[in-house]
Scaffold this motif. Structure first.
Motif, PDB file in Angstrom:
ATOM      1  N   ILE A   4       0.865  -1.178   0.000  1.00 14.05           N
ATOM      2  CA  ILE A   4       0.000   0.000   0.000  1.00 14.05           C
ATOM      3  C   ILE A   4       0.900   1.226   0.000  1.00 14.05           C
ATOM      4  CG2 ILE A   4      -1.788   1.267   1.221  1.00 14.05           C
ATOM      5  CD1 ILE A   4      -2.790  -1.384   2.313  1.00 14.05           C
ATOM      6  N   ARG A   5       1.023   1.851  -1.156  1.00 11.50           N
ATOM      7  CA  ARG A   5       1.919   2.989  -1.313  1.00 11.50           C
ATOM      8  C   ARG A   5       1.316   4.273  -0.780  1.00 11.50           C
ATOM      9  NH1 ARG A   5       3.244   0.395  -6.680  1.00 11.50           N
ATOM     10  NH2 ARG A   5       5.231  -0.578  -6.224  1.00 11.50           N
ATOM     11  N   ILE A   6       0.011   4.411  -0.909  1.00 11.41           N
ATOM     12  CA  ILE A   6      -0.682   5.609  -0.448  1.00 11.41           C
ATOM     13  C   ILE A   6      -2.011   5.157   0.170  1.00 11.41           C
ATOM     14  CG2 ILE A   6      -1.621   6.038  -2.744  1.00 11.41           C
ATOM     15  CD1 ILE A   6      -1.359   9.033  -2.118  1.00 11.41           C
ATOM     16  N   PRO A   7      -2.167   5.217   1.493  1.00 16.12           N
ATOM     17  CA  PRO A   7      -3.367   4.662   2.122  1.00 16.12           C
ATOM     18  C   PRO A   7      -4.617   5.537   1.998  1.00 16.12           C
ATOM     19  CG  PRO A   7      -1.866   5.492   3.777  1.00 16.12           C
ATOM     20  CD  PRO A   7      -1.168   5.629   2.466  1.00 16.12           C
ATOM     21  N   LYS A   8      -4.440   6.854   1.777  1.00 16.87           N
ATOM     22  CA  LYS A   8      -5.595   7.744   1.756  1.00 16.87           C
ATOM     23  C   LYS A   8      -5.337   8.882   0.768  1.00 16.87           C
ATOM     24  CE  LYS A   8      -8.219  10.770   4.824  1.00 16.87           C
ATOM     25  NZ  LYS A   8      -8.323  11.272   6.200  1.00 16.87           N
ATOM     26  N   VAL A   9      -6.327   9.152  -0.077  1.00 17.03           N
ATOM     27  CA  VAL A   9      -6.247  10.261  -1.030  1.00 17.03           C
ATOM     28  C   VAL A   9      -7.515  11.084  -0.886  1.00 17.03           C
ATOM     29  CG1 VAL A   9      -5.966  10.929  -3.436  1.00 17.03           C
ATOM     30  CG2 VAL A   9      -4.952   8.810  -2.636  1.00 17.03           C
ATOM     31  N   ALA A  10      -7.355  12.379  -0.598  1.00 16.38           N
ATOM     32  CA  ALA A  10      -8.497  13.274  -0.448  1.00 16.38           C
ATOM     33  C   ALA A  10      -8.805  13.955  -1.779  1.00 16.38           C
ATOM     34  CB  ALA A  10      -8.208  14.317   0.622  1.00 16.38           C
ATOM     35  N   ASP A  11      -9.985  14.520  -1.884  1.00 15.46           N
ATOM     36  CA  ASP A  11     -10.441  15.269  -3.064  1.00 15.46           C
ATOM     37  C   ASP A  11     -10.378  14.447  -4.339  1.00 15.46           C
ATOM     38  OD1 ASP A  11     -10.925  17.513  -1.484  1.00 15.46           O
ATOM     39  OD2 ASP A  11      -8.874  18.238  -1.739  1.00 15.46           O
ATOM     40  N   VAL A  12     -10.973  13.271  -4.286  1.00 14.49           N
ATOM     41  CA  VAL A  12     -11.066  12.403  -5.456  1.00 14.49           C
ATOM     42  C   VAL A  12     -12.497  12.488  -5.980  1.00 14.49           C
ATOM     43  CG1 VAL A  12     -10.878  10.031  -6.281  1.00 14.49           C
ATOM     44  CG2 VAL A  12      -9.316  10.857  -4.533  1.00 14.49           C
ATOM     45  N   GLN A  13     -12.637  12.712  -7.276  1.00 11.85           N
ATOM     46  CA  GLN A  13     -13.956  12.772  -7.891  1.00 11.85           C
ATOM     47  C   GLN A  13     -14.317  11.395  -8.436  1.00 11.85           C
ATOM     48  OE1 GLN A  13     -14.116  15.898 -10.791  1.00 11.85           O
ATOM     49  NE2 GLN A  13     -13.195  17.377  -9.391  1.00 11.85           N
ATOM     50  N   ILE A  14     -15.614  11.096  -8.434  1.00 11.12           N
ATOM     51  CA  ILE A  14     -16.074   9.792  -8.901  1.00 11.12           C
ATOM     52  C   ILE A  14     -17.200   9.982  -9.907  1.00 11.12           C
ATOM     53  CG2 ILE A  14     -17.768   9.496  -7.046  1.00 11.12           C
ATOM     54  CD1 ILE A  14     -17.016   6.483  -7.064  1.00 11.12           C
ATOM     55  N   GLY A  76      -7.275  18.427 -16.831  1.00 13.32           N
ATOM     56  CA  GLY A  76      -6.023  18.068 -16.181  1.00 13.32           C
ATOM     57  C   GLY A  76      -6.162  17.011 -15.105  1.00 13.32           C
ATOM     58  N   LEU A  77      -7.304  16.330 -15.039  1.00  9.08           N
ATOM     59  CA  LEU A  77      -7.503  15.284 -14.035  1.00  9.08           C
ATOM     60  C   LEU A  77      -7.000  13.950 -14.580  1.00  9.08           C
ATOM     61  CD1 LEU A  77     -11.120  16.203 -12.917  1.00  9.08           C
ATOM     62  CD2 LEU A  77      -8.986  16.757 -11.753  1.00  9.08           C
ATOM     63  N   SER A  78      -6.474  13.130 -13.688  1.00 11.84           N
ATOM     64  CA  SER A  78      -5.957  11.804 -14.059  1.00 11.84           C
ATOM     65  C   SER A  78      -6.980  10.744 -13.675  1.00 11.84           C
ATOM     66  CB  SER A  78      -4.640  11.539 -13.338  1.00 11.84           C
ATOM     67  OG  SER A  78      -3.692  12.495 -13.718  1.00 11.84           O
ATOM     68  N   TYR A  93     -11.299  10.208 -10.520  1.00 15.70           N
ATOM     69  CA  TYR A  93     -10.495  11.291 -11.090  1.00 15.70           C
ATOM     70  C   TYR A  93      -9.639  11.916  -9.998  1.00 15.70           C
ATOM     71  CZ  TYR A  93     -13.648  10.984 -15.073  1.00 15.70           C
ATOM     72  OH  TYR A  93     -14.369  10.546 -16.146  1.00 15.70           O
ATOM     73  N   PHE A  94      -8.338  11.955 -10.230  1.00  8.92           N
ATOM     74  CA  PHE A  94      -7.375  12.489  -9.270  1.00  8.92           C
ATOM     75  C   PHE A  94      -6.822  13.810  -9.781  1.00  8.92           C
ATOM     76  CE2 PHE A  94      -7.478   7.954  -8.825  1.00  8.92           C
ATOM     77  CZ  PHE A  94      -7.462   7.744  -7.458  1.00  8.92           C
ATOM     78  N   ALA A  95      -6.581  14.752  -8.866  1.00  7.36           N
ATOM     79  CA  ALA A  95      -6.019  16.048  -9.247  1.00  7.36           C
ATOM     80  C   ALA A  95      -4.538  15.920  -9.604  1.00  7.36           C
ATOM     81  CB  ALA A  95      -6.211  17.062  -8.122  1.00  7.36           C
ATOM     82  N   LYS A  96      -3.835  15.024  -8.927  1.00  8.26           N
ATOM     83  CA  LYS A  96      -2.403  14.851  -9.188  1.00  8.26           C
ATOM     84  C   LYS A  96      -2.166  13.501  -9.859  1.00  8.26           C
ATOM     85  CE  LYS A  96      -0.263  15.353  -5.316  1.00  8.26           C
ATOM     86  NZ  LYS A  96       0.393  15.659  -4.056  1.00  8.26           N
ATOM     87  N   ASP A  97      -1.346  13.518 -10.905  1.00  7.57           N
ATOM     88  CA  ASP A  97      -1.047  12.291 -11.632  1.00  7.57           C
ATOM     89  C   ASP A  97      -0.264  11.309 -10.765  1.00  7.57           C
ATOM     90  OD1 ASP A  97      -1.174  10.751 -14.048  1.00  7.57           O
ATOM     91  OD2 ASP A  97       0.964  11.168 -14.319  1.00  7.57           O
ATOM     92  N   SER A  98       0.557  11.818  -9.844  1.00  8.53           N
ATOM     93  CA  SER A  98       1.339  10.930  -8.974  1.00  8.53           C
ATOM     94  C   SER A  98       0.420  10.132  -8.044  1.00  8.53           C
ATOM     95  CB  SER A  98       2.360  11.733  -8.166  1.00  8.53           C
ATOM     96  OG  SER A  98       1.708  12.672  -7.339  1.00  8.53           O
ATOM     97  N   ASP A  99      -0.662  10.743  -7.562  1.00  8.82           N
ATOM     98  CA  ASP A  99      -1.622  10.014  -6.724  1.00  8.82           C
ATOM     99  C   ASP A  99      -2.301   8.909  -7.527  1.00  8.82           C
ATOM    100  OD1 ASP A  99      -1.010  11.621  -4.580  1.00  8.82           O
ATOM    101  OD2 ASP A  99      -2.818  12.864  -4.752  1.00  8.82           O
ATOM    102  N   ALA A 100      -2.680   9.226  -8.763  1.00  4.80           N
ATOM    103  CA  ALA A 100      -3.329   8.226  -9.612  1.00  4.80           C
ATOM    104  C   ALA A 100      -2.391   7.058  -9.894  1.00  4.80           C
ATOM    105  CB  ALA A 100      -3.789   8.864 -10.921  1.00  4.80           C
TER     106      ALA A 100
END
Length: 128
Positions: A4-14, A76-78, A93-100
């Motif tokens: 698990i590289r990133i356990p929580k991501v905020a501000d994700v659109q669905i 610009g969403l990933s 949809y993620f704001a940052k490509d690294s989070d995606a």
């Protein structure tokens, strides 16, 4: 857990093309060892007949059938596109490509049955 590289991501659109459920929204994505959990940030007015919480979506990793990473949107969403074995589909949809990318790698490693980066065999997977 190391996978698990990133356990929580905020501000994700669905986006969920499902009749009778919230089709668009924003919220927080949680990655656990066995589930992908999406929590809507605004409570919905939809009250299901069952006792399920409509403000959360739980997806067990073995239920994920297809995961893809389409190109970035014009805004610009990933996006990450999911299809499950129960014929449900949704796009995150993620704001940052690294989070995606981190979510994509984490879900891919936790979804693959057989030997993975941690040399997990199918005998070591939980039955439920």
């Amino acid at each position: 857990m190391d996978t698990i590289r990133i356990p929580k991501v905020a501000d994700v659109q669905i986006y969920r093309p499902v009749k009778g459920a919230q089709t668009r929204g924003s919220g927080t994505l949680h990655l656990t060892a066995h589930h992908l959990i999406y929590t809507y940030s605004a409570p919905s007015a939809i009250q299901p007949e069952s006792g399920a919480n409509p403000d959360e979506m739980w997806v067990p990793y073995p239920l994920i059938n297809h995961l893809s990473r389409p190109p970035q949107t014009l805004q610009g969403l990933s996006p990450l596109s999911f299809r499950t074995r129960t014929f449900e589909a949704f796009v995150l949809y993620f704001a940052k490509d690294s989070d995606a990318l981190q979510v994509f790698d984490t879900v891919r490693e936790l979804t693959v049955v057989g030997k993975s980066a941690l040399n997990r065999a199918i005998e070591h997977l939980d039955p439920f």
